[in-house]
Structure formats: C-alpha cells, structure tokens
Design a protein around this motif. Structure first.
Motif, mmCIF file in Angstrom:
data_model
loop_
_atom_site.group_PDB
_atom_site.id
_atom_site.type_symbol
_atom_site.label_atom_id
_atom_site.label_comp_id
_atom_site.label_asym_id
_atom_site.label_seq_id
_atom_site.Cartn_x
_atom_site.Cartn_y
_atom_site.Cartn_z
ATOM 1 N N GLU A 274 2.113 22.506 24.455
ATOM 2 C CA GLU A 274 1.340 23.459 25.271
ATOM 3 C C GLU A 274 2.249 24.180 26.266
ATOM 4 N N PHE A 275 3.181 23.437 26.844
ATOM 5 C CA PHE A 275 4.132 24.018 27.791
ATOM 6 C C PHE A 275 4.996 25.083 27.112
ATOM 7 N N GLN A 277 4.174 26.840 24.563
ATOM 8 C CA GLN A 277 3.303 27.991 24.333
ATOM 9 C C GLN A 277 3.161 28.828 25.602
ATOM 10 N N GLU A 278 2.917 28.159 26.722
ATOM 11 C CA GLU A 278 2.729 28.859 27.997
ATOM 12 C C GLU A 278 3.959 29.681 28.375
ATOM 13 N N LYS A 279 5.132 29.128 28.113
ATOM 14 C CA LYS A 279 6.374 29.793 28.485
ATOM 15 C C LYS A 279 6.820 30.835 27.451
ATOM 16 N N GLY A 280 6.104 30.928 26.355
ATOM 17 C CA GLY A 280 6.467 31.893 25.320
ATOM 18 C C GLY A 280 7.699 31.494 24.533
ATOM 19 N N ASP A 284 2.997 32.301 17.665
ATOM 20 C CA ASP A 284 1.647 31.786 17.414
ATOM 21 C C ASP A 284 1.583 30.832 16.229
ATOM 22 N N TRP A 297 14.754 25.336 28.698
ATOM 23 C CA TRP A 297 13.462 24.671 28.831
ATOM 24 C C TRP A 297 13.510 23.512 29.821
ATOM 25 N N LYS A 304 6.791 21.725 35.897
ATOM 26 C CA LYS A 304 5.594 21.119 35.301
ATOM 27 C C LYS A 304 5.451 19.691 35.826
#
Length: 347
Positions: A274-275, A277-280, A284, A297, A304
């Motif tokens: 999820e992290f 995804q949030e950071k791009g 998808d 990262w 976080k």
C-alpha cells in the motif's frame, strides 16, 4: 528517373490500388497494436510467475545447519546433506559475503539469509547437493591470485569431506559470475551457471574441455545481453554446450514480500504494498516504475510511523524489489531449470 508510363501502369484502375492500400492499413494497425501492448506480451502473468511458484516448499523439508570455518583469511560456510550426489560452489556478488546464503542460527549467528540467496541453497540441499560458500577477500572478487586461493580451498574442503568422486558444479552471480567463468578455466567443473554476468571469455584462452555454461540474465540490461549473445556464439564455436535463461520483471502484490521473506508478516507485507502504491513506486498492475535501488524507498519509509518494520529486514526487501524490477539481482526464480541444467551434465 521514372520510366514513361510508370504512373499510369501503377494506377490504371481502382481494382489495382484499393487492395494494397487495405493491406497497408491492416499491417500498420497490427504494428500499432503490438507496440501498444508489447509490454503485456513480454511481461509474465501474475498467476504464472507467483501462484505457480512454490517459493518456500523446501523450508519444511530442509533445515539449514551450516558449518562455519575460517581459512586462508576468509569465511567458508558449508552444509552437506545425507548421501550427496554433487558439490555446488556458490560465489556471491559485490558487497556481499558467504553469510548472505544462510539463515541466522546458533551455528552461524552472523548469517543474514537474504531471500534469493537462501532459496538457492535450500533448492540445492533438497536435491542432495553439498553446498560450499566462500567470502571474497575484498568488496568484489579479484581475478588474479584469489582464483588460485579459492581453487585450493575447494579442493581442500572436498578432500576433507571425502567427496572427490562427486561431480563439482558452480554458480556465480554478478562479480561471482565473472569469477566462476575464470575459475572454470583452471578447475574441473561438470557445468557452471553465470547469473547476471557475461563472464570474462573475451580475456582468456578458453580450454577445450571448458564446462557446459548456462547464462541466467535479465534482458533489461541491454549491454550485458549483447555480450552474452556474443559469448554464446564464442562457446558454441568451441563446441561447448551452452544455454540461456531470461528473467523478466515480476509484479508485486500485497502478499509477495511475505511469501518471499521469512519473518516478514502478511500485515507488514500488505502495508508495504500500500505504501508503494501511495508513493507511486508501482503502477496499477504492481510493476515497479524504477529499479529498487533508485526508488529511495527507505528514506520515504521513515515517514510511515504506523508501519512497524524490523530494520534488519531492509536488505531482504531491497533484494526483492531489485528482483521484481529485473535489471540486476540474484534470483532463485528459475531454480528448477538451473538444477536441471546441473543434473543433466552430471556424469
């Protein structure tokens, strides 16, 4: 200059030009569709790559209980199964050591057990291969006297364990791949595997009985792919058995890291996904947009606070991100094919 009458001959009637134009249109459309979806054609399907891979199937049947020794100024870590059928020498890459291949245990308190490295060892032991790992003296392997030192260590170790009658094989990754390619020119191996390394074939006089060679590489590294293509032909010209395995990028999912990394729970794995995804960091479909080394990262993860992560597992996560991007990393994904290569050349 066009000949007189060329234009009138080519365009003499509608029946002569409509069909070629239609074929041209269909061809361009097919080419456009291929270019649009070529990544999907090349990328492995999630179910094919992840669900069909039984990542940890050897954890339940093989226990890592290595022996650690210090000889000739370097660490030697090894394990021999009951009734071994072959001996496997593993050579790590730069900035790595023999401890990366083995889980931390009472026998090896300093061992790290990086996920891909340890899975190669587990695969080997499950197939009755005795495994010996040796640390390089420096950051990377040196291709001069260190080759002779390692040759002597392996021969001493084999003699001490009375394994002289068993076939000897080797796998080296990155710097270790270059090292193995040179070592194989002065030492008898049944076969070798060069992982994310093209070897040093352009710099040495390859002996006639050079061992069968399998290249395991990541074609995103275009320079290395070109060199491997070149050296495949060099080895074939010398009638040496050679083959290639290509490793493509792998999509992440909420459970990928938990499946790959022991001691990383499902909750943390899903939180990391999820992290990302949030950071791009991923698209998808779960594919990394950049090499894991270029994502930064770890620094972003410091923000976080809600994600409780054992900091000792950061190198393990890094290895899996590098593997998922598939540019340059140790990989156990094709272990079945690698060990079938070894087994097919055991005499």
């Amino acid at each position: 200059m066009l000949k007189r009458g060329y234009k009138s001959k080519a365009w003499s009637g509608p029946q002569n030009w409509r069909v070629p134009l239609l074929l041209l249109f269909l061809t361009l459309m097919l080419v456009g569709l291929f270019l649009l979806f070529q990544d999907e054609f090349q990328r492995p399907n999630l179910s094919d790559v992840l669900k069909k891979q039984e990542w940890n199937r050897f954890d339940s049947v093989v226990q890592l209980h290595p022996t650690v020794e210090f000889r000739n100024g370097t660490d030697i870590i090894w394990q021999t199964p009951e009734s071994p059928k072959a001996v496997l020498f593993l050579a790590h890459g730069c900035d790595c050591q023999a401890v990366n291949f083995w889980d931390q245990s009472p026998e090896c308190p300093n061992c790290v057990g990086l996920p891909e490295d340890r899975l190669i060892v587990l695969n080997a032991l499950a197939r009755q291969f005795a495994v010996i790992t040796i640390s390089s003296a420096g950051r990377c392997w040196q291709l001069n006297e260190e080759v002779l030192i390692v040759k002597n260590i392996i021969n001493w170790w084999i003699s001490e364990r009375k394994l002289e009658k068993l076939p000897l094989v080797a796998l080296g990754a990155s710097s270790g791949g270059y090292f193995v390619s040179v070592l194989a020119n002065i030492m008898k191996f049944s076969s070798i595997v060069l992982m994310i390394a093209e070897g040093k074939f352009g710099l040495m006089n390859i002996k006639k009985d050079y061992p069968p060679t399998l290249f395991v590489h990541m074609p995103k590294d275009l320079y290395r792919q070109l060199k491997i293509d070149e050296y495949v032909n060099v080895l074939k010209d010398k009638r040496i058995d050679v083959d290639v395995i290509e490793c493509l990028e792998i999509p992440l999912s909420p459970n990928t890291l938990a499946d790959r990394i022991p001691r990383l729970g499902q909750t943390v794995s899903a939180g990391l996904f999820e992290f990302f995804q949030e950071k791009g960091f991923i698209d998808d479909k779960g594919y990394l947009k950049k090499d894991g080394r270029a994502l930064n990262w770890k620094k972003a993860l410091q923000e976080k606070k809600s994600l409780l992560l054992d900091k000792r597992l950061l190198p393990h996560i890094q290895e899996e991100l590098n593997l998922a991007f598939a540019y340059h990393e140790m990989t156990s994904v094709h272990s079945d094919k690698i060990f079938k290569w070894f087994e097919s050349h055991i005499s």
